[in-house]
Write a protein that holds these residues in place. Structure first.
Motif, PDB file in Angstrom:
ATOM      1  N   HIS A 174       0.833  -1.209   0.000  1.00  0.00           N
ATOM      2  CA  HIS A 174       0.000   0.000   0.000  1.00  0.00           C
ATOM      3  C   HIS A 174       0.865   1.255   0.000  1.00  0.00           C
ATOM      4  O   HIS A 174       0.668   2.168  -0.820  1.00  0.00           O
ATOM      5  CB  HIS A 174      -0.927   0.026   1.227  1.00  0.00           C
ATOM      6  CG  HIS A 174      -1.600   1.351   1.431  1.00  0.00           C
ATOM      7  ND1 HIS A 174      -0.978   2.392   2.108  1.00  0.00           N
ATOM      8  CD2 HIS A 174      -2.804   1.826   1.026  1.00  0.00           C
ATOM      9  CE1 HIS A 174      -1.786   3.438   2.113  1.00  0.00           C
ATOM     10  NE2 HIS A 174      -2.890   3.124   1.466  1.00  0.00           N
ATOM     11  N   ASP A 175       1.821   1.324   0.918  1.00  0.00           N
ATOM     12  CA  ASP A 175       2.620   2.548   1.048  1.00  0.00           C
ATOM     13  C   ASP A 175       3.482   2.794  -0.183  1.00  0.00           C
ATOM     14  O   ASP A 175       3.694   3.946  -0.581  1.00  0.00           O
ATOM     15  CB  ASP A 175       3.496   2.470   2.306  1.00  0.00           C
ATOM     16  CG  ASP A 175       2.682   2.642   3.584  1.00  0.00           C
ATOM     17  OD1 ASP A 175       1.441   2.726   3.495  1.00  0.00           O
ATOM     18  OD2 ASP A 175       3.289   2.694   4.671  1.00  0.00           O
ATOM     19  N   LYS A 176       3.954   1.717  -0.802  1.00  0.00           N
ATOM     20  CA  LYS A 176       4.764   1.878  -2.013  1.00  0.00           C
ATOM     21  C   LYS A 176       3.921   2.407  -3.167  1.00  0.00           C
ATOM     22  O   LYS A 176       4.297   3.360  -3.856  1.00  0.00           O
ATOM     23  CB  LYS A 176       5.399   0.539  -2.396  1.00  0.00           C
ATOM     24  CG  LYS A 176       6.329   0.620  -3.607  1.00  0.00           C
ATOM     25  CD  LYS A 176       6.939  -0.729  -3.906  1.00  0.00           C
ATOM     26  CE  LYS A 176       7.913  -0.661  -5.072  1.00  0.00           C
ATOM     27  NZ  LYS A 176       9.089   0.181  -4.809  1.00  0.00           N
ATOM     28  N   HIS A 177       2.766   1.796  -3.382  1.00  0.00           N
ATOM     29  CA  HIS A 177       1.927   2.182  -4.513  1.00  0.00           C
ATOM     30  C   HIS A 177       1.306   3.565  -4.328  1.00  0.00           C
ATOM     31  O   HIS A 177       1.212   4.345  -5.278  1.00  0.00           O
ATOM     32  CB  HIS A 177       0.826   1.140  -4.749  1.00  0.00           C
ATOM     33  CG  HIS A 177       1.348  -0.220  -5.093  1.00  0.00           C
ATOM     34  ND1 HIS A 177       2.472  -0.405  -5.882  1.00  0.00           N
ATOM     35  CD2 HIS A 177       0.908  -1.472  -4.763  1.00  0.00           C
ATOM     36  CE1 HIS A 177       2.693  -1.701  -6.032  1.00  0.00           C
ATOM     37  NE2 HIS A 177       1.755  -2.365  -5.355  1.00  0.00           N
ATOM     38  N   TRP A 228      -0.239  16.662   5.358  1.00  0.00           N
ATOM     39  CA  TRP A 228       0.644  16.042   4.386  1.00  0.00           C
ATOM     40  C   TRP A 228       2.093  15.918   4.846  1.00  0.00           C
ATOM     41  O   TRP A 228       2.772  14.956   4.460  1.00  0.00           O
ATOM     42  CB  TRP A 228       0.549  16.774   3.048  1.00  0.00           C
ATOM     43  CG  TRP A 228      -0.654  16.296   2.321  1.00  0.00           C
ATOM     44  CD1 TRP A 228      -1.890  16.869   2.273  1.00  0.00           C
ATOM     45  CD2 TRP A 228      -0.766  15.063   1.599  1.00  0.00           C
ATOM     46  NE1 TRP A 228      -2.763  16.079   1.562  1.00  0.00           N
ATOM     47  CE2 TRP A 228      -2.101  14.973   1.133  1.00  0.00           C
ATOM     48  CE3 TRP A 228       0.125  14.048   1.298  1.00  0.00           C
ATOM     49  CZ2 TRP A 228      -2.549  13.888   0.385  1.00  0.00           C
ATOM     50  CZ3 TRP A 228      -0.321  12.973   0.550  1.00  0.00           C
ATOM     51  CH2 TRP A 228      -1.635  12.907   0.104  1.00  0.00           C
ATOM     52  N   THR A 229       2.568  16.804   5.686  1.00  0.00           N
ATOM     53  CA  THR A 229       3.955  16.670   6.171  1.00  0.00           C
ATOM     54  C   THR A 229       4.163  15.345   6.912  1.00  0.00           C
ATOM     55  O   THR A 229       5.141  14.624   6.639  1.00  0.00           O
ATOM     56  CB  THR A 229       4.347  17.860   7.056  1.00  0.00           C
ATOM     57  OG1 THR A 229       4.161  19.072   6.321  1.00  0.00           O
ATOM     58  CG2 THR A 229       5.810  17.758   7.487  1.00  0.00           C
ATOM     59  N   PRO A 230       3.270  14.952   7.839  1.00  0.00           N
ATOM     60  CA  PRO A 230       3.441  13.641   8.490  1.00  0.00           C
ATOM     61  C   PRO A 230       3.353  12.466   7.523  1.00  0.00           C
ATOM     62  O   PRO A 230       4.034  11.453   7.706  1.00  0.00           O
ATOM     63  CB  PRO A 230       2.287  13.608   9.500  1.00  0.00           C
ATOM     64  CG  PRO A 230       1.939  15.029   9.756  1.00  0.00           C
ATOM     65  CD  PRO A 230       2.160  15.716   8.444  1.00  0.00           C
ATOM     66  N   ILE A 231       2.527  12.600   6.477  1.00  0.00           N
ATOM     67  CA  ILE A 231       2.443  11.526   5.481  1.00  0.00           C
ATOM     68  C   ILE A 231       3.780  11.350   4.774  1.00  0.00           C
ATOM     69  O   ILE A 231       4.289  10.232   4.618  1.00  0.00           O
ATOM     70  CB  ILE A 231       1.326  11.833   4.458  1.00  0.00           C
ATOM     71  CG1 ILE A 231      -0.044  11.696   5.113  1.00  0.00           C
ATOM     72  CG2 ILE A 231       1.428  10.903   3.245  1.00  0.00           C
ATOM     73  CD1 ILE A 231      -1.197  12.170   4.248  1.00  0.00           C
ATOM     74  N   PHE A 232       4.371  12.458   4.335  1.00  0.00           N
ATOM     75  CA  PHE A 232       5.671  12.382   3.661  1.00  0.00           C
ATOM     76  C   PHE A 232       6.737  11.821   4.606  1.00  0.00           C
ATOM     77  O   PHE A 232       7.618  11.066   4.183  1.00  0.00           O
ATOM     78  CB  PHE A 232       6.100  13.761   3.167  1.00  0.00           C
ATOM     79  CG  PHE A 232       5.190  14.339   2.110  1.00  0.00           C
ATOM     80  CD1 PHE A 232       4.527  13.531   1.204  1.00  0.00           C
ATOM     81  CD2 PHE A 232       4.986  15.715   2.030  1.00  0.00           C
ATOM     82  CE1 PHE A 232       3.689  14.059   0.231  1.00  0.00           C
ATOM     83  CE2 PHE A 232       4.149  16.255   1.064  1.00  0.00           C
ATOM     84  CZ  PHE A 232       3.500  15.430   0.164  1.00  0.00           C
ATOM     85  N   LYS A 233       6.659  12.186   5.875  1.00  0.00           N
ATOM     86  CA  LYS A 233       7.645  11.703   6.851  1.00  0.00           C
ATOM     87  C   LYS A 233       7.518  10.192   7.045  1.00  0.00           C
ATOM     88  O   LYS A 233       8.524   9.464   7.037  1.00  0.00           O
ATOM     89  CB  LYS A 233       7.462  12.427   8.187  1.00  0.00           C
ATOM     90  CG  LYS A 233       8.489  12.048   9.244  1.00  0.00           C
ATOM     91  CD  LYS A 233       8.304  12.869  10.513  1.00  0.00           C
ATOM     92  CE  LYS A 233       9.346  12.505  11.565  1.00  0.00           C
ATOM     93  NZ  LYS A 233       9.166  13.307  12.802  1.00  0.00           N
ATOM     94  N   GLN A 234       6.283   9.706   7.208  1.00  0.00           N
ATOM     95  CA  GLN A 234       6.087   8.273   7.441  1.00  0.00           C
ATOM     96  C   GLN A 234       6.433   7.445   6.209  1.00  0.00           C
ATOM     97  O   GLN A 234       6.887   6.307   6.333  1.00  0.00           O
ATOM     98  CB  GLN A 234       4.646   8.004   7.868  1.00  0.00           C
ATOM     99  CG  GLN A 234       4.366   8.356   9.317  1.00  0.00           C
ATOM    100  CD  GLN A 234       3.077   7.761   9.828  1.00  0.00           C
ATOM    101  OE1 GLN A 234       2.491   6.873   9.230  1.00  0.00           O
ATOM    102  NE2 GLN A 234       2.619   8.258  10.969  1.00  0.00           N
ATOM    103  N   ASN A 235       6.209   8.001   5.043  1.00  0.00           N
ATOM    104  CA  ASN A 235       6.441   7.235   3.809  1.00  0.00           C
ATOM    105  C   ASN A 235       7.697   7.732   3.088  1.00  0.00           C
ATOM    106  O   ASN A 235       7.799   7.628   1.857  1.00  0.00           O
ATOM    107  CB  ASN A 235       5.227   7.342   2.879  1.00  0.00           C
ATOM    108  CG  ASN A 235       5.087   6.126   1.984  1.00  0.00           C
ATOM    109  OD1 ASN A 235       5.632   5.058   2.254  1.00  0.00           O
ATOM    110  ND2 ASN A 235       4.363   6.279   0.887  1.00  0.00           N
TER     111      ASN A 235
END
Length: 283
Positions: A174-177, A228-235
């Motif tokens: 999921h995180d890759k795609h 979105w900043t936390p999303i970019f950080k986690q992924n």
């Protein structure tokens, strides 16, 4: 499911509340938020029926967590601590691996369903919530085998009934795609917006020339940086990989321009036109 608690009542949480309530009028939607002003607004918009706190979660049949993914990682174990043995917690985060890891050894892991409803707009907050947001959209469910069957069955029917297609995937995939089809799109929009804003400082007329093509391309740059900043950080790892490939393609395009190879540019665009067939097939 009688008592549903929404932790986070913005675009996703609020829109879920609207459609669930429409299909299940007897359901009571309880809202939980750090800000009283958010709860007041959600009440005034009829997104929720009552205000609540985390201490009330023992009464929940379903808890929907739709807050920034870094906050979800921190709060999710506490939420599971507080629910009853018959309660189910779902999250709507745009990353899944860190969230799943945060509760992988929790005693009530069976009471959690990791999901990502792939829907949204560039707007945020309770006023952004709309009916029908999830109609025909895909809901990615991860590690479904770790959730008690009778609880997952009820939840998946609830989400199917509001128009979502259910698809199963492991958190890593999921995180890759999603880095390619969502996270990269947002970065592109933010950076396009930045490029134009930087240029506009010297050329005041540039926005007078901005047509619908620019507006649609840069639309996602209006999205919430807090989300979105936390999303970019986690992924981070997957996002960097997508950026490297994207930058490589941009550099290649620039080199074709420099060498006046417009036949190659035509072919690049022609070959990429195939994406319309792919998107038409999933719309």
């Amino acid at each position: 499911m009688k008592n549903i608690y929404a932790i986070g009542i913005g675009l996703i949480g609020g829109s879920l509340a609207i459609d669930i309530k429409k299909n299940n009028p007897d359901v009571i939607i309880h809202g939980i938020s750090r800000k009283q002003s958010t709860l007041d607004e959600a009440l005034s918009l009829n997104l929720i029926d009552k205000k609540a706190t985390l201490d009330d979660l023992g009464n929940a049949d379903l808890v929907i967590v739709s807050i920034p993914v870094d906050a979800t990682v921190k709060l999710l174990p506490t939420i599971l601590d507080k629910i009853s043995d018959n309660g189910l917690v779902v999250d709507a985060g745009s990353t899944k691996l860190d969230i799943c890891k945060a509760v992988e050894n929790h005693p009530k892991r069976r009471n959690f369903l990791a999901m990502h409803p792939i829907a949204g707009t560039e707007h945020s907050g309770p006023s952004a919530a709309i009916s029908g947001l999830f109609q025909g959209k895909t809901n990615i469910v991860c590690e479904v085998e770790k959730t008690t069957f009778k609880l997952q069955e009820k939840a998946l029917k609830l989400f199917s009934d509001i128009g979502m297609r259910i698809r199963y995937m492991n958190p890593e995939a999921h995180d890759k795609h999603i880095a390619y089809v969502s996270h990269l799109s947002h970065i592109s929009a933010f950076m396009l917006g930045k490029t134009v804003i930087d240029k506009e400082r010297n050329e005041r007329d540039i926005f007078d020339m901005a047509g619908s093509g620019f507006a649609s391309t840069v639309r996602l740059a209006k999205s919430s940086p807090e989300m979105w900043t936390p999303i970019f950080k986690q992924n981070k790892t997957n996002v960097i990989e997508t950026l490297e490939e994207y930058i490589s393609n941009l550099t290649h395009f620039k080199e074709l321009m420099k060498s006046d190879d417009f036949d190659a540019i035509f072919n690049e665009m022609k070959n990429t036109n195939h994406i319309k067939d792919i998107l038409n097939g999933i719309s």
